[in-house]
Design a protein around this motif. Structure first.
Motif, PDB file in Angstrom:
ATOM      1  N   MET B  21     -46.807   9.380   8.439  1.00 45.62           N
ATOM      2  CA  MET B  21     -47.445  10.655   8.104  1.00 45.62           C
ATOM      3  C   MET B  21     -46.703  11.730   8.890  1.00 45.62           C
ATOM      4  N   ALA B  23     -46.272  16.016   9.120  1.00 45.24           N
ATOM      5  CA  ALA B  23     -46.664  17.360   8.690  1.00 45.24           C
ATOM      6  C   ALA B  23     -46.404  18.340   9.818  1.00 45.24           C
ATOM      7  N   GLY B  24     -46.234  19.602   9.463  1.00 47.64           N
ATOM      8  CA  GLY B  24     -45.954  20.595  10.493  1.00 47.64           C
ATOM      9  C   GLY B  24     -46.005  22.011   9.971  1.00 47.64           C
ATOM     10  N   LEU B  25     -45.543  22.898  10.811  1.00 49.82           N
ATOM     11  CA  LEU B  25     -45.439  24.315  10.459  1.00 49.82           C
ATOM     12  C   LEU B  25     -43.964  24.622  10.241  1.00 49.82           C
ATOM     13  N   ASP B  36     -40.048  32.072   4.349  1.00 46.09           N
ATOM     14  CA  ASP B  36     -41.425  31.682   4.034  1.00 46.09           C
ATOM     15  C   ASP B  36     -42.037  30.961   5.216  1.00 46.09           C
ATOM     16  N   GLN B  38     -45.188  28.435   6.164  1.00 43.30           N
ATOM     17  CA  GLN B  38     -46.162  27.588   5.495  1.00 43.30           C
ATOM     18  C   GLN B  38     -46.439  26.317   6.290  1.00 43.30           C
ATOM     19  N   VAL B  39     -47.580  25.708   5.979  1.00 46.47           N
ATOM     20  CA  VAL B  39     -47.838  24.340   6.412  1.00 46.47           C
ATOM     21  C   VAL B  39     -47.008  23.467   5.483  1.00 46.47           C
ATOM     22  N   ARG B  72     -46.901  13.820  -0.072  1.00 47.35           N
ATOM     23  CA  ARG B  72     -46.869  15.070   0.687  1.00 47.35           C
ATOM     24  C   ARG B  72     -48.261  15.381   1.206  1.00 47.35           C
ATOM     25  N   PRO B  73     -48.493  15.213   2.520  1.00 44.60           N
ATOM     26  CA  PRO B  73     -49.830  15.460   3.073  1.00 44.60           C
ATOM     27  C   PRO B  73     -50.330  16.882   2.837  1.00 44.60           C
ATOM     28  N   ASP B  74     -49.459  17.873   2.830  1.00 48.38           N
ATOM     29  CA  ASP B  74     -49.971  19.249   2.729  1.00 48.38           C
ATOM     30  C   ASP B  74     -50.643  19.512   1.390  1.00 48.38           C
ATOM     31  N   LEU B  75     -50.253  18.779   0.353  1.00 48.59           N
ATOM     32  CA  LEU B  75     -50.839  18.985  -0.971  1.00 48.59           C
ATOM     33  C   LEU B  75     -51.690  17.801  -1.427  1.00 48.59           C
ATOM     34  N   THR B 320     -45.757   7.824  17.688  1.00 42.77           N
ATOM     35  CA  THR B 320     -46.088   9.218  17.375  1.00 42.77           C
ATOM     36  C   THR B 320     -45.190  10.159  18.159  1.00 42.77           C
ATOM     37  N   ILE B 344     -45.467  17.056  13.615  1.00 41.80           N
ATOM     38  CA  ILE B 344     -45.891  15.786  14.183  1.00 41.80           C
ATOM     39  C   ILE B 344     -45.616  14.682  13.174  1.00 41.80           C
ATOM     40  N   HIS B 346     -46.378  10.499  12.629  1.00 40.12           N
ATOM     41  CA  HIS B 346     -47.125   9.324  13.081  1.00 40.12           C
ATOM     42  C   HIS B 346     -46.741   8.142  12.203  1.00 40.12           C
TER      43      HIS B 346
END
Lengths: 348, 348, 348
Positions: B21, B23-25, B36, B38-39, B72-75, B320, B344, B346
């Motif tokens: 997993m 995800a980040g900024l 742009d 975004q997350v 894609r975790p953000d969506l 992690t 991050i 994991h």
């Protein structure tokens, strides 16, 4: 990660992750068709991944569920390739069981489909089982109206009851609402087994449907326009006897359809007969099956298809086998086809 | 539910559930592009969920399978975002292995892709690895014909063989049928490792394809109409040496394409060079990588892109880590871009 | 296969496979609607399958992730039925936690949605909870602009912080970027619990959006054309008190929208009030809930909807229950509807 040893079992087992991976090399040629060579999925069995579980509810009652998806390893695709197929198309059911039998709700395989795969030696092989090909698979070179196929191996919106075994007999009944599939559906089976003998009689009835069957080969009489069935009824009697050195299989399937072609009503009857055997040899078994379907329609020529498969399955273990199969496929007015498959199946 | 402690291993291990997993900024700005914020998913590695297993078949043989999906975790989306991508696009393979090597069938990563991610310090980061961006990712601001990208990181309908390790050498070969992907494909690699040195030479050849590459930035010379490649060959030589205080990486990649633009045949050659390093520090490591691609085409201006990423990865545990990366991206005739990522990852 | 006993727990637990299967028989009739009988999914709770895990990072820190999908057992479908819904729409998040609270990134349920399901006795039942129906479910017979529903139960591209519990108080904050959903979103909640009392105040604000709400019943005044909201703010105060023999629930929800209808700006305000109770009896509990929503719009008639559900849930075990629910649904100018549901829910 989450890793577990094979064969772990527990009294209060809860969730089981299970599946099948099947892939191989296929020289495909059905009657009337071209010869293609390709890496292919699901030659001996449709690849699947599932999550199932049971729960002890006390007093002899159990809760149960099963959620499983088909896929094609050669494409990394999450379906069998049927248009509009849902992700959890193999099964998505929840139920309770007890001494009185099993009651399930959701999407699940039908009594007629389970009967079809049980009494032919190639079982649930959608590519190599003559019976499966002639009753559930539409194909470019299939001159038959595929009687059972358009109704799929599983039905949505089902309530199903399976009886306990009494005097060797097990009865099953499955009904659907009239919104979740094409038409309102009911299916049932009565199975008997004693020693080396097993037999099942099943019937399925689809009413108020509008299922359209193209006759793919437009060179055949009565192939155009497509036929739309409103009422389908399929009887299937299957049996096997295990002599030890050889196990014999037999099937007789009759499908009657009432429907429309070009705005005029037309009735169609399909009769399929299959004989087969499996014979243990070495660390594997020989498989032989031949099926013949005849289609009778008002106002058009009768059509016949004969498909024969001969194969050997070699067990690398209880869970993994290699297989090699040759198939001969013949139909009225079409050139004959000869296929060859070589593959591996791994169960987990 | 089904819960298990980390690190459980068994002699006869069977099924492993694994995944990543990430995800980040992300403040994204590629050369020529807007900025742009975004997350974002999958900045350092593409999120994935998989099921794999092995089975001891006796005599030193093993059965194996791997079935895995990108997301894609953000969506909450079940793909990487590539049009037409299948659900099990990371891998869907079954095979056997022994002293003689490993044989696999299905969909799987190619030798060239594995070589590309192995010898750059940002590995399989499709957002932050300069090499990955320049060879596998199409983007609105990418003036290059993305030589390897349109052929995807994995190939459908593959048969693959990997040799055992002999005198530090491992050979791999992967071939596809000509129905499951665009074109008929063959790829191979030869890898050597000894002590702190590792190196791989790979080649991939796609024939009889029709892969269309838009040059996204239509302000560039020769961007319109899109180019359609019929034949692609990519050589890739990568190496690394671990000095302990620093590990050095180098890559040289050459892609030659024959194809058509506006009905006229055109040849394109892309040369990519990358230098990078990773240096352990504290409970983490510094990462630095710079890649430069030059594209030569008959009848149009040469184009160049230079991308440099500098980052630090901080391990919260073995599984992690947190990462922070700045990236500079420059291309002929386009405004330069500066990106910043904080995320991050994991693993489970 | 991978099988494990129920209730296995480990100090360093890693990955948990969990889920819910819910299916039943439903005679559906909402206000103004026809009466349908069908096998239906997700009557008491939306079926789901998930993978979640935690990792001990030392020093009181933990890594965590959750990846879960909704599905409908009756159809074998991998979504709840919302157009454009992604596969992992329940949650796809990764984060870290410590004494200082929990920080998560990805897609996840919002503070307002969690508040809505917490303080009504039918919880997350999208079919039978009066509050859920009136605030999150669009339907052919729903005359209301569904204030919260179009914003979904989960938000993409989220960064969320949840505080530790201090003096009975827990605060939560969730913000999104302005690319991953319609509009830029922020939500927060403050929860208090002490002994038998619990209460939460939440607020959600969606800005710069273009969310279109059809008023399904076009016979109603002001139903055509659809309304497009640009700014939505929802306040929700919920509370419960457990007297032991009965647990009381109350909710007051206010949604204000600014938007356009037919090119002219229109403001809409929705006020929802709910009272409910659950009362343990035998090996189960009685559930009663009644909600009333009033909608005020400039230039059109006020509309009111009142929905009341009465049900009994019977526990077969801690994880499996049967339920029977009757529901009465009334709206201004529409014929009233009476629904009946009978189902089973199994958690694993």
């Amino acid at each position: 990660c989450l890793t577990l040893a094979a064969g772990t079992t527990c009294a209060q087992s809860n969730v089981t992750l299970y599946g099948v991976m099947d892939a191989g090399l296929y020289q495909k040629q059905l009657a009337g068709g071209s010869r293609d060579r390709q890496v292919e999925s699901n030659l001996m069995e449709t690849s699947q991944l599932g999550f199932r579980g049971t729960e002890d509810l006390g007093g002899g009652w159990r809760g149960l569920f099963d959620l499983s998806t088909f896929f094609r390893p050669d494409l990394g695709a999450a379906t069998r390739g049927i248009p509009g197929e849902t992700f959890w198309s193999k099964s998505a059911l929840v139920g309770v069981a007890g001494d009185w039998g099993t009651l399930r709700l959701g999407r699940m395989s039908t009594p007629g489909f389970l009967n079809m795969i049980r009494f032919n030696p190639f079982g649930a092989s959608s590519s190599l089982s003559p019976t499966f090909l002639q009753t559930y698979v539409g194909s470019p070179t299939q001159p038959m109206t595929t009687g059972s196929g358009a109704t799929d191996s599983g039905w949505n919106g089902s309530v199903a009851y399976t009886s306990p075994r009494l005097a060797g007999l097990v009865a099953a009944l499955q009904v659907t609402d009239n919104k979740s599939n094409g038409g309102r559906r009911i299916g049932g089976s009565l199975s008997y087994s004693a020693g080396d003998l097993a037999a099942t009689l099943s019937v399925e009835h689809v009413q108020d449907a509008a299922l359209t069957f193209p006759l793919w080969d437009t060179a055949l009489a009565g192939a155009v326009p497509p036929y739309t069935a409103h009422d389908l009824k399929t009887w299937n009697l299957g049996a096997s006897y295990d002599f030890g050195v050889v196990k014999l299989f037999g099937q007789a399937i009759d499908t009657r359809m009432a429907g429309l072609r070009a705005g005029r009503s037309q009735d169609i009857e399909l009769k399929t007969y299959q004989l087969g055997l499996s014979a243990p040899m070495g660390s594997g078994r020989w498989l032989l099956s031949s099926a013949r379907t005849g289609m009778q329609r008002a106002g058009a020529q009768d059509l016949h298809r004969t498909t024969t498969s001969l194969g050997y399955g070699h067990d690398l273990s209880k869970r993994t086998d290699l297989y090699a199969v040759v198939m001969d496929d013949r139909m009225t007015e079409l050139s004959s086809g000869t296929g060859f498959a070589l593959g591996i199946r791994h169960r987990f």
